[in-house]
Design a protein around this motif. Structure first.
Motif, mmCIF file in Angstrom:
data_model
loop_
_atom_site.group_PDB
_atom_site.id
_atom_site.type_symbol
_atom_site.label_atom_id
_atom_site.label_comp_id
_atom_site.label_asym_id
_atom_site.label_seq_id
_atom_site.Cartn_x
_atom_site.Cartn_y
_atom_site.Cartn_z
ATOM 1 N N ALA A 245 -51.686 -28.068 72.120
ATOM 2 C CA ALA A 245 -52.736 -27.080 71.862
ATOM 3 C C ALA A 245 -52.406 -25.740 72.522
ATOM 4 C CB ALA A 245 -54.081 -27.604 72.367
ATOM 5 N N SER A 246 -51.900 -25.771 73.756
ATOM 6 C CA SER A 246 -51.545 -24.530 74.464
ATOM 7 C C SER A 246 -50.428 -23.788 73.740
ATOM 8 C CB SER A 246 -51.119 -24.848 75.894
ATOM 9 O OG SER A 246 -52.195 -25.356 76.649
ATOM 10 N N ILE A 247 -49.408 -24.530 73.288
ATOM 11 C CA ILE A 247 -48.278 -23.911 72.586
ATOM 12 C C ILE A 247 -48.742 -23.275 71.281
ATOM 13 C CG2 ILE A 247 -46.082 -24.371 71.420
ATOM 14 C CD1 ILE A 247 -45.644 -26.630 73.503
ATOM 15 N N VAL A 248 -49.546 -24.006 70.506
ATOM 16 C CA VAL A 248 -50.017 -23.515 69.201
ATOM 17 C C VAL A 248 -50.923 -22.296 69.365
ATOM 18 C CG1 VAL A 248 -51.448 -24.088 67.198
ATOM 19 C CG2 VAL A 248 -49.781 -25.747 68.045
ATOM 20 N N VAL A 249 -51.891 -22.372 70.283
ATOM 21 C CA VAL A 249 -52.855 -21.277 70.459
ATOM 22 C C VAL A 249 -52.159 -20.007 70.943
ATOM 23 C CG1 VAL A 249 -54.838 -20.487 71.805
ATOM 24 C CG2 VAL A 249 -54.838 -22.783 70.837
ATOM 25 N N LEU A 250 -51.297 -20.127 71.952
ATOM 26 C CA LEU A 250 -50.630 -18.942 72.499
ATOM 27 C C LEU A 250 -49.566 -18.397 71.543
ATOM 28 C CD1 LEU A 250 -50.347 -19.996 76.236
ATOM 29 C CD2 LEU A 250 -51.655 -18.086 75.324
ATOM 30 N N GLY A 251 -48.878 -19.305 70.822
ATOM 31 C CA GLY A 251 -47.913 -18.847 69.826
ATOM 32 C C GLY A 251 -48.589 -18.066 68.712
ATOM 33 N N ALA A 252 -49.719 -18.585 68.219
ATOM 34 C CA ALA A 252 -50.481 -17.883 67.182
ATOM 35 C C ALA A 252 -51.061 -16.578 67.727
ATOM 36 C CB ALA A 252 -51.602 -18.782 66.673
ATOM 37 N N GLY A 253 -51.518 -16.607 68.970
ATOM 38 C CA GLY A 253 -52.076 -15.406 69.585
ATOM 39 C C GLY A 253 -51.058 -14.282 69.696
ATOM 40 N N LYS A 254 -49.807 -14.635 69.987
ATOM 41 C CA LYS A 254 -48.755 -13.611 70.083
ATOM 42 C C LYS A 254 -48.430 -13.048 68.702
ATOM 43 C CE LYS A 254 -44.242 -12.593 72.021
ATOM 44 N NZ LYS A 254 -43.035 -13.090 72.723
ATOM 45 N N TYR B 266 -50.076 -15.112 80.503
ATOM 46 C CA TYR B 266 -49.901 -15.774 79.203
ATOM 47 C C TYR B 266 -48.506 -16.384 79.080
ATOM 48 C CZ TYR B 266 -54.143 -13.220 77.982
ATOM 49 O OH TYR B 266 -55.426 -12.731 77.964
ATOM 50 N N GLY B 267 -47.523 -15.691 79.609
ATOM 51 C CA GLY B 267 -46.170 -16.226 79.588
ATOM 52 C C GLY B 267 -46.044 -17.485 80.421
ATOM 53 N N LEU B 268 -46.691 -17.490 81.595
ATOM 54 C CA LEU B 268 -46.667 -18.689 82.439
ATOM 55 C C LEU B 268 -47.286 -19.873 81.708
ATOM 56 C CD1 LEU B 268 -47.645 -17.396 86.015
ATOM 57 C CD2 LEU B 268 -45.408 -18.185 85.245
ATOM 58 N N MET B 269 -48.416 -19.653 81.059
ATOM 59 C CA MET B 269 -49.091 -20.737 80.342
ATOM 60 C C MET B 269 -48.236 -21.264 79.195
ATOM 61 S SD MET B 269 -52.892 -19.088 80.128
ATOM 62 C CE MET B 269 -53.429 -20.275 78.918
ATOM 63 N N PHE B 270 -47.672 -20.329 78.391
ATOM 64 C CA PHE B 270 -46.913 -20.738 77.217
ATOM 65 C C PHE B 270 -45.636 -21.477 77.607
ATOM 66 C CE2 PHE B 270 -43.671 -19.918 73.948
ATOM 67 C CZ PHE B 270 -44.318 -20.433 72.837
ATOM 68 N N TYR B 271 -44.867 -20.924 78.532
ATOM 69 C CA TYR B 271 -43.572 -21.522 78.876
ATOM 70 C C TYR B 271 -43.732 -22.788 79.718
ATOM 71 C CZ TYR B 271 -41.504 -17.379 76.850
ATOM 72 O OH TYR B 271 -41.131 -16.398 75.962
ATOM 73 N N ASN B 272 -44.806 -22.876 80.509
ATOM 74 C CA ASN B 272 -45.082 -24.136 81.205
ATOM 75 C C ASN B 272 -45.265 -25.272 80.203
ATOM 76 O OD1 ASN B 272 -44.960 -23.256 83.844
ATOM 77 N ND2 ASN B 272 -47.144 -22.856 84.023
ATOM 78 N N SER B 273 -46.070 -25.000 79.166
ATOM 79 C CA SER B 273 -46.329 -26.021 78.140
ATOM 80 C C SER B 273 -45.079 -26.298 77.301
ATOM 81 C CB SER B 273 -47.473 -25.565 77.222
ATOM 82 O OG SER B 273 -48.656 -25.358 77.960
#
Length: 371
Positions: free
Chosen positions: A101-110, A236-243
């Motif tokens: 969910a984190s990857i999809v949401v942040l990827g779409a957000g970018k 946002y980068g920390l959240m996306f790359y952590n996931s």
């Protein structure tokens, strides 16, 4: 005659010279008064701007803490419902869903330009290490502890993360908490120990998971604070790359343990109520990650940890009815309530708005902020 003329001239000019001097003095006095009024006005303006800035910072601190507390409360209840009430067989698979969910949401957000963070580079993992490992295992063991223990006991034991965070902040960030903060922390730990001494539903596996989660939570909070201060990747980068970096290890762990098959073959996938709860848990995993980083950014790692435990006041009492796995005893109940009261004390000490600036003690040659 010449001397008399000169004397007369001197006599005639003296009043004029005195008049000029008086005019200069009066002009000087007028200018000084005007300057005094201007400096007084500017100082009032500066004071007003400073008060507005302090108020804005205060709102951000309290707002981010409330956002994190509500998010943490909601995901704890939803996770407990999915894992215990619906008897979902795999907390590992649930953690995989939250990473996705984190990857999809942040990827779409970018892509939609709602959020921004640097593109993936060879040095990205090195820049945020060890956060991906801490983040991933913290999620996994946290869900394991949620499944194995009753919510009141889980909430009480999670307070050990506060002591660990306080010690790590002192060691890594150089942050020394005030005496009042230390007293409230020790009272929370004491209440948790009293509660654990008479836990009638004792589960060794659950206790182990929670203590590992406590250590990881403390490490995560401190390292997030450090990376936000020193890295250009941003929250946002920390959240996306952590996931992103933890997705494949989590998938492999699910496959090796057999949890992937057990989760996919779960009989309640055709139950709309369960599916909604499961998806809500996944999305709340992303929201929790965002609120955690936001709270840590505007406050401190210790504050984030204790707000997470403070929301357990609601979780503690609701947990006596949710899940159906809490066994009441007077000593256990007294210990839990001592820990809750100490959480309230910490909240008062940390978030009350002081008129005078705090007298805080910094360690030499360190970075960070006082709690």
């Amino acid at each position: 005659a010449g001397g008399g003329g000169g004397g007369s001239t001197a006599l005639d000019l003296a009043p004029l010279l005195d008049g000029n001097n008086s005019d200069e003095q009066s002009d000087s006095e007028s200018n000084s008064k005007a300057n005094g009024k201007t400096s007084s006005g500017s100082s009032k303006e500066l004071r007003s701007q400073r008060e507005e800035a302090e108020a804005a910072v205060f709102v951000k601190k309290v707002g981010s803490a409330l956002f994190y507390g509500i998010s943490s409360f909601m995901i704890t209840v939803v996770n407990k419902t999915v894992l215990t009430s619906y008897h979902f067989p795999s907390f590992l698979f649930l953690s995989l869903g939250q990473l996705t969910a984190s990857i999809v949401v942040l990827g779409a957000g970018k892509r939609l330009k709602l959020v921004s963070y640097p593109p993936l580079q060879r040095s990205t993992f090195a820049k945020i290490f060890p956060l991906p490992l801490i983040f991933g295992f913290n999620m996994i063991f946290g869900l394991g502890g949620t499944k194995a223990l009753s919510l009141p006991m889980f909430a009480a034991l999670r307070r050990f993360s506060i002591l660990m965070t306080m010690l790590l902040e002192l060691k890594i960030l150089g942050v020394r908490p005030t005496t009042a903060v230390q007293i409230s922390v020790y009272a929370m730990i004491g209440g948790a120990l009293i509660a654990a001494s008479d836990d009638l539903s004792f589960n060794m596996q659950g206790y182990t998971y929670v203590m590992i989660t406590n250590a990881l939570t403390a490490s995560n909070g401190v390292f997030v604070k450090k990376k936000l201060d020193t890295s250009e990747i941003g929250k946002y980068g920390l959240m996306f790359y952590n996931s992103l970096f933890m997705f494949l290890p989590a998938l492999l762990l699910n496959y090796v343990t057999g949890d992937l098959d057990a989760a996919l073959n779960f009989e309640s996938w055709n139950n709309p109520s369960f599916v909604v709860q499961f998806l809500l848990s996944c999305v709340m995993g992303f929201i929790l990650s965002y609120s955690t980083i936001l709270c840590t950014q505007f406050n401190s790692a210790l504050t984030t940890t204790i707000v997470g435990c403070l929301k357990n006041i609601c979780v503690t009492y609701l947990g006596m009815f949710i899940g159906g796995d809490y066994v009441f005893s007077w000593l256990n109940c007294i210990g839990i309530n001592i820990s809750v009261l100490a959480s309230l004390l910490y909240t008062y000490v940390t978030f009350r708005r002081k008129q005078a600036p705090d007298k805080q003690t910094h360690l030499p040659n360190t970075r960070g902020e006082n709690v």
